[in-house]
Scaffold this motif. Structure first.
Motif, short mmCIF file in Angstrom:
data_model
loop_
_atom_site.label_atom_id
_atom_site.label_comp_id
_atom_site.label_asym_id
_atom_site.label_seq_id
_atom_site.Cartn_x
_atom_site.Cartn_y
_atom_site.Cartn_z
N TYR A 183 -89.08 19.05 45.38
CA TYR A 183 -88.09 18.05 45.80
C TYR A 183 -87.45 18.57 47.09
O TYR A 183 -86.52 19.35 47.07
N LEU A 184 -88.02 18.15 48.21
CA LEU A 184 -87.72 18.75 49.50
C LEU A 184 -86.57 18.01 50.19
O LEU A 184 -86.77 17.20 51.09
N ALA A 185 -85.35 18.34 49.76
CA ALA A 185 -84.16 17.65 50.26
C ALA A 185 -83.47 18.40 51.40
O ALA A 185 -82.48 17.91 51.94
N ALA A 186 -83.95 19.57 51.76
CA ALA A 186 -83.33 20.34 52.84
C ALA A 186 -83.52 19.62 54.18
O ALA A 186 -84.53 18.96 54.41
N ALA A 187 -82.53 19.78 55.06
CA ALA A 187 -82.61 19.24 56.42
C ALA A 187 -83.16 20.34 57.33
O ALA A 187 -82.42 21.23 57.75
N VAL A 188 -84.44 20.28 57.60
CA VAL A 188 -85.13 21.36 58.31
C VAL A 188 -85.15 21.07 59.81
O VAL A 188 -85.46 19.95 60.24
N SER A 189 -84.84 22.07 60.60
CA SER A 189 -84.83 21.93 62.05
C SER A 189 -86.20 21.49 62.56
O SER A 189 -87.24 21.93 62.06
N ASP A 190 -86.20 20.65 63.58
CA ASP A 190 -87.45 20.19 64.18
C ASP A 190 -87.97 21.14 65.26
O ASP A 190 -89.16 21.13 65.56
N PHE A 191 -87.07 21.93 65.83
CA PHE A 191 -87.46 22.83 66.92
C PHE A 191 -86.89 24.22 66.65
O PHE A 191 -85.89 24.37 65.96
N PHE A 192 -87.56 25.23 67.19
CA PHE A 192 -87.11 26.61 67.00
C PHE A 192 -87.45 27.43 68.23
O PHE A 192 -88.24 27.01 69.09
N LEU A 193 -86.87 28.59 68.30
CA LEU A 193 -87.15 29.53 69.38
C LEU A 193 -87.94 30.70 68.79
O LEU A 193 -87.41 31.45 67.96
N PRO A 194 -89.21 30.86 69.16
CA PRO A 194 -90.00 31.95 68.61
C PRO A 194 -89.36 33.31 68.90
O PRO A 194 -88.68 33.48 69.92
N THR A 195 -89.58 34.24 68.01
CA THR A 195 -89.02 35.58 68.15
C THR A 195 -89.36 36.19 69.51
O THR A 195 -88.53 36.84 70.14
N GLN A 196 -90.58 35.94 69.96
CA GLN A 196 -91.04 36.53 71.21
C GLN A 196 -90.30 36.00 72.43
O GLN A 196 -90.33 36.61 73.50
N LYS A 197 -89.63 34.85 72.29
CA LYS A 197 -88.91 34.25 73.42
C LYS A 197 -87.41 34.52 73.39
O LYS A 197 -86.70 34.14 74.32
N MET A 198 -86.94 35.15 72.35
CA MET A 198 -85.50 35.35 72.20
C MET A 198 -84.99 36.51 73.04
O MET A 198 -85.66 37.53 73.19
N SER A 199 -83.77 36.32 73.52
CA SER A 199 -83.05 37.44 74.12
C SER A 199 -82.64 38.41 73.03
O SER A 199 -82.27 38.00 71.93
N GLU A 200 -82.71 39.70 73.31
CA GLU A 200 -82.32 40.67 72.29
C GLU A 200 -80.82 40.62 72.02
O GLU A 200 -80.37 40.70 70.87
N HIS A 201 -80.04 40.48 73.08
CA HIS A 201 -78.59 40.52 72.95
C HIS A 201 -77.98 39.15 73.23
O HIS A 201 -78.66 38.20 73.60
N LYS A 202 -76.69 39.06 73.06
CA LYS A 202 -75.95 37.83 73.26
C LYS A 202 -76.22 37.26 74.65
O LYS A 202 -76.19 37.98 75.65
N ILE A 203 -76.50 35.95 74.70
CA ILE A 203 -76.68 35.27 75.97
C ILE A 203 -75.33 35.24 76.69
O ILE A 203 -74.32 34.81 76.14
#
Length: 339
Positions: A183-203
């Motif tokens: 029963y898949l009632a969660a509101a799942v994000s449509d987009f994400f930022l892959p780990t490889q594209k993330m900044s390590e520290h606070k933007i």
């Protein structure tokens, strides 16, 4: 990792994105829970609930969030328990949960139920007399569920947590075959930022506009149907703000992913009205052996100010769950999701 022109498939996603740290412990809990209820011949439903976050940094300070307090999932879990199912409640951390949802800190604070009585000894805490009538049935149901061990809660925060946990729990539940419901009632994000594209520290701020290119979250219903679940009964939700899109997009989801039911709900009517969209199968006119898929819609409505005979507010989730239990019965008996 996929290029900009190649969106993530489920396979490439799990090959490139790291699992959450708590995954092994959660899987062990789910495995034990499923095995115990399988031996008892009890059906098990996985209820997903709440929204997912999308972190923008590895050391997370900023993130994108999704609109969902987990009301439908938490409410539905209670009615599945009442119907005799064991429930794996997979929810966003700090979102609403079964039973405690009745005492939200903002709408019905639990501390308002308590009174202090000063005596000769230590002060005594009691439940306010006018609150006992409402608290007793909730507390009774909660204690019964705890004693029976029929509720397992698992938490997620990010969309990455959610995807890994959903796949792992689905694999454990697949051992139940048709006795499992999803029963898949969660509101799942449509987009994400892959780990490889993330900044390590606070933007850092102060550099003008922020521009982030995100990837589409892989569509996991197809591998869930084809690979993960083995005859499980899968229910997804479709939320729209344009009512005219509700049924067409629900039909498209059924065609694309091949699961059993889409429950469509309009944002502004979701507490009082939903539509069950499913496929029905009829023999065509040439031979009884050839099956022609068709769609059917079944609306479920309650009054906008509903109340029960005892004066409590009626919740549409009660009727949703009752209808799904009926359909699940038929699925187990015949393997078909039609009415």
């Amino acid at each position: 990792m996929p290029t900009n022109s190649q969106p993530f498939s489920a396979e490439s996603y799990f090959a490139t994105q790291p699992p959450p740290q708590a995954l092994d412990n959660d899987v062990a809990s789910a495995k034990e829970f499923v095995a115990r209820h399988a031996s008892a011949g009890r059906r098990v439903v996985l209820v997903t609930s709440g929204g997912t976050t999308v972190p923008l940094e590895l050391n997370v300070v900023r993130f994108l969030d999704n609109f969902s307090a987990g009301t439908r999932g938490a409410t539905s879990a209670e009615y599945f328990l009442k119907a005799g199912y064991a429930v794996i409640f997979m929810h966003r951390q700090f979102s609403l949960q079964p039973f405690s949802r009745h005492y939200s800190h903002s709408t019905n604070p639990f501390l308002d139920f308590l009174e202090i009585h000063n005596g000769n000894d230590l002060p005594q805490i009691t439940i306010a007399h006018d609150k006992r009538r409402d608290l007793l049935p909730v507390l009774t149901a909660y204690k019964a569920v705890q004693a029976a061990g029929v509720l397992l809660t698992l938490t997620f925060v990010t969309v990455n947590d959610y995807l890994w946990l959903l796949r792992a729990v689905s694999h454990e539940l697949s051992t139940l075959g048709k006795n499992a419901m999803y029963y898949l009632a969660a509101a799942v994000s449509d987009f994400f930022l892959p780990t490889q594209k993330m900044s390590e520290h606070k933007i850092q701020s102060g550099k003008g506009n922020l521009s982030i290119e995100m990837d589409q979250v892989p569509k996991i219903l197809k591998p869930m149907v084809d690979e993960w679940t083995k005859d499980g009964y899968i229910v997804s939700f479709k939320l729209e703000t344009d009512p005219s899109l509700l049924i067409p997009k629900s039909r498209t989801a059924l065609e694309r992913y091949g699961h059993q039911v889409v429950i469509g709900n309009d944002l502004h009517r979701r507490k009082y009205e939903v539509v069950f969209v499913s496929r029905k199968h009829k023999p065509n006119s040439h031979t009884a052996e050839t099956v022609v898929p068709e769609f059917e819609e079944s609306w479920l409505r309650i009054p906008s100010s509903p109340s029960t005979e005892d004066g409590n507010v009626k919740e549409i989730e009660e009727d949703i769950v009752n209808e799904l239990v009926r359909r699940h019965d038929k699925w187990i008996q015949t393997g078909k999701s039609s009415l």
